[in-house]
Structures are given as structure tokens and as C-alpha cells.
Scaffold this motif. Structure first.
Motif, PDB file in Angstrom:
ATOM      1  N   ASP A 141       0.848  -1.096   0.081  1.00 16.65           N
ATOM      2  CA  ASP A 141      -0.014  -0.066  -0.029  1.00 16.65           C
ATOM      3  C   ASP A 141       0.925   1.287  -0.127  1.00 16.65           C
ATOM      4  OD1 ASP A 141      -2.737  -1.063  -0.052  1.00 16.65           O
ATOM      5  OD2 ASP A 141      -2.119  -1.858   2.022  1.00 16.65           O
ATOM      6  N   PHE A 142       2.090   1.179   0.593  1.00 14.21           N
ATOM      7  CA  PHE A 142       2.936   2.375   0.622  1.00 14.21           C
ATOM      8  C   PHE A 142       4.215   1.891  -0.279  1.00 14.21           C
ATOM      9  CE2 PHE A 142       1.076   3.913   4.694  1.00 14.21           C
ATOM     10  CZ  PHE A 142       1.049   5.242   4.210  1.00 14.21           C
ATOM     11  N   ALA A 143       4.706   2.877  -0.886  1.00 13.23           N
ATOM     12  CA  ALA A 143       6.284   2.602  -1.485  1.00 13.23           C
ATOM     13  C   ALA A 143       6.714   3.942  -1.539  1.00 13.23           C
ATOM     14  CB  ALA A 143       5.977   1.890  -2.679  1.00 13.23           C
ATOM     15  N   LYS A 144       7.967   3.719  -1.727  1.00 17.56           N
ATOM     16  CA  LYS A 144       8.937   5.128  -2.063  1.00 17.56           C
ATOM     17  C   LYS A 144       9.606   5.055  -3.046  1.00 17.56           C
ATOM     18  CE  LYS A 144      12.473   3.466   1.275  1.00 17.56           C
ATOM     19  NZ  LYS A 144      13.185   3.950   2.497  1.00 17.56           N
ATOM     20  N   THR A 145       9.999   6.131  -3.997  1.00 18.75           N
ATOM     21  CA  THR A 145      10.715   6.392  -5.056  1.00 18.75           C
ATOM     22  C   THR A 145      12.234   6.197  -4.598  1.00 18.75           C
ATOM     23  OG1 THR A 145      11.122   8.774  -4.823  1.00 18.75           O
ATOM     24  CG2 THR A 145       8.994   7.787  -6.249  1.00 18.75           C
TER      25      THR A 145
END
Length: 319
Positions: free
Chosen positions: A275-279
Motif C-alpha cells: 500500500d505504501f512505497a517510496k521512489t
């Protein structure tokens, strides 16, 4: 996607006929010194307003252009870029309160420089300075000065969430993040210029927590475009060389984010199915941190629970 402009004109410098003609677009009706209008580029009034601003820049502030998305576009996007719009008050940097960091990279001259953008009134002044730091201790901040927003961002780019949002995320078994404690220094003295804390004592906050995004979704890919792009102005004509938009510094790729009229695109194969990810690339600010990307499921959870302190816009996959 539509592009919406926000124009702000000095009331005492523009004709009353101009105000009367575009009164229906006004969005700050109680402002006695500024005549502010919002208009999308596909509105039949846009060209007249834009042309007046372009030929009379001394009568106005620099306009702000934003991407605007319909509710159907928002709800059909598989992933979205989460923009934390609520900054903590008083420019609070966590390290001023005793949060510890490891410096992974730093650079710049520390000097201010000015960007003169064609067709835009006032020049943009920024500082040539950056650091990439890894937080190595629990977050310490003056929680007594935090707002009631569910999502807040410190000026050193930590994400602080409310107890209410923590419970929402846990109830819905949201994936891809860690929720860590937030502490406040026991003794603290603040002035307009600096912060002094008097001991290593700290007290656990019962109302605020730190949100840390764990998995990465890779670098953005074409057709993502970077930089400011105003309507009918070519990017190469509009901007002087600008280090903020998309460059590599000391091995770290940085950007100011997608430009007007474009969005983030990512390779689907790099999406971690959370549900969350970071670049993998960093936001170009004094402190460099990744952008946060969320799932459609999480977007709906946030909207349905009326979570405050954020905006979102669609991001897309390239297969």
C-alpha cells in the motif's frame, strides 16, 4: 487531467472592468487588496486572463499552475503520488530537538542563486545546498506545537501521523510502512533563531507517531517529464539552466517532481505490491527524501476516513 491556474492581481492596479468581467472566477472574495481567480486552461476565459497577465506582469504575482484530476480519474488510478501538504509549524527540523542522523552525502555551495523564468514575474530565489541523511535514532520533536492534521511533514521531511491515523492504518492492515514512536524533549528552549534542548531526557508522545515507508518502487520513467511548464510556453524557452529538476548529484538522482501537465510513471515490474512505497529518486530540497507512492486501496481508506493533511494525484505504470 486538466491544468488549473491561480492568478492573483493587485486590485488597485487593474481595471474595474477586468474585475467585473471575471468576478465569477474569484476565489478570495474577502481579500480587499488582491483579486484572485482560478481558471482551467480549457475554460473560454483562460486566454483573456492569461494574455492580460502576460502583458501586465507588474500588476500581478506569478501564477500558480496545478494539475487537476476528476474523481473518476482519482478512483481509477492503480497507484497515486501522496503529497503531504501540512507542514509542522515554525519550520521545525527534527535534528534541532536531538534526533540523530548519519550523513550519507552532502554538497552545494550554500549560496543563494536566482532563477529568472521567462513570462513569470518575480524571480525564484533558492539555496544551493543539499544533504542526504539517514535517521539513526527515534524521532524527537516539539509535539506541543504540532497541528491537529492527521499527516504532517517536518522541515527535515519526516512524516508525522496522528494517533487516529495510526489506528486506521492498523485496522485496515495497511502494508509497506513502519509506525515508530515520537518523543519530545523534556526540557526545551526556543527562540526565533534557534532551539536548545537541555538534556537527553525524552517523553513518549501518546498522540503522534512517525510513519516510515519501507519498500521502493524504483525510478520514474518516461513519459514522466520534469520542470515547470506553463501553457503554450516551450520548456526550453521558459527556463534557464536549473539544477532542481532532474540531475544526479554524488550518485543520487534528484528531481523537483513531475511538471505541470505530466505525472509520475513507474515500471510495473518494480512495484512491491504494497500500500505504501517510496521512489528511488529524491525530492530536490535542502534535505533530500524520496517521494511517497500509495495504492488505490490506501487512497480510498484515507478518503473514506476523511484523513487530513494530504493531497494525491494519479501515478501510472509502464508495462
Amino acid at each position: 487531467m486538466q491544468i488549473e491556474y491561480s492568478f492573483r492581481f493587485h486590485r488597485d492596479k487593474i481595471p474595474q472592468s477586468f474585475i467585473d468581467k471575471f468576478h465569477h472566477l474569484e476565489h478570495e472574495p474577502n481579500n480587499t487588496s488582491i483579486f484572485a481567480v482560478r481558471v482551467c486552461t480549457n475554460n473560454h476565459d483562460f486566454k483573456s486572463i492569461f494574455d492580460y497577465w502576460e502583458h501586465n506582469p507588474e500588476n500581478a504575482y506569478s501564477p500558480l499552475a496545478l494539475n487537476k484530476f476528476s474523481e473518476s480519474e482519482m478512483r481509477s488510478a492503480e497507484i497515486l503520488y501522496l503529497n503531504r501538504i501540512a507542514d509542522v509549524p515554525n519550520e521545525m527540523f527534527a535534528e534541532e530537538y536531538g534526533t540523530k542522523y548519519e550523513v550519507l552525502g552532502k554538497g552545494g555551495t550554500g549560496k543563494e542563486y536566482t532563477m529568472n523564468i521567462k513570462g513569470v514575474g518575480q524571480p525564484i530565489v533558492t539555496v544551493d545546498s543539499w544533504e542526504i541523511k539517514k535517521q539513526i535514532s527515534p524521532l524527537r520533536i516539539n509535539v506541543s506545537k504540532l497541528s491537529k492534521k492527521d499527516i504532517q511533514k517536518t522541515f527535515s521531511d519526516e512524516t508525522i501521523i496522528s494517533k487516529r491515523l495510526k489506528e486506521i492504518l492498523e485496522k485496515n492492515k495497511v502494508t509497506g510502512c513502519k509506525i515508530d514512536p515520537v518523543y519530545r524533549p523534556v526540557k526545551i528552549k526556543e527562540s526565533a533563531e534557534d532551539v536548545d534542548y537541555y538534556s537527553d531526557e525524552k517523553k513518549l508522545s501518546k498522540d503522534f507517531y512517525q510513519l516510515n515507508v519501507v519498500p521502493t518502487c524504483g525510478y520514474s520513467v518516461p513519459p514522466t517529464k520534469f520542470g515547470i511548464k506553463f501553457h503554450k510556453l516551450e520548456l526550453e524557452d521558459q527556463l534557464e539552466p536549473n539544477p532542481l529538476y532532474d540531475k544526479v548529484i554524488e550518485g543520487f538522482r534528484t528531481t523537483a517532481g513531475p511538471g505541470i501537465g505530466t505525472s509520475f510513471y513507474f515500471n510495473r515490474k518494480n512495484w512491491p505490491n504494497t500500500d505504501f512505497a517510496k521512489t528511488s529518486q529524491f525530492r530536490s530540497l535542502q534535505y533530500l527524501h524520496p517521494f511517497i507512492i500509495i495504492s488505490q486501496r490506501l487512497y480510498r481508506i484515507l478518503k473514506e476516513n476523511k484523513v487530513s493533511g494530504f493531497e494525491a494525484e494519479p501515478a501510472y505504470f509502464v508495462d
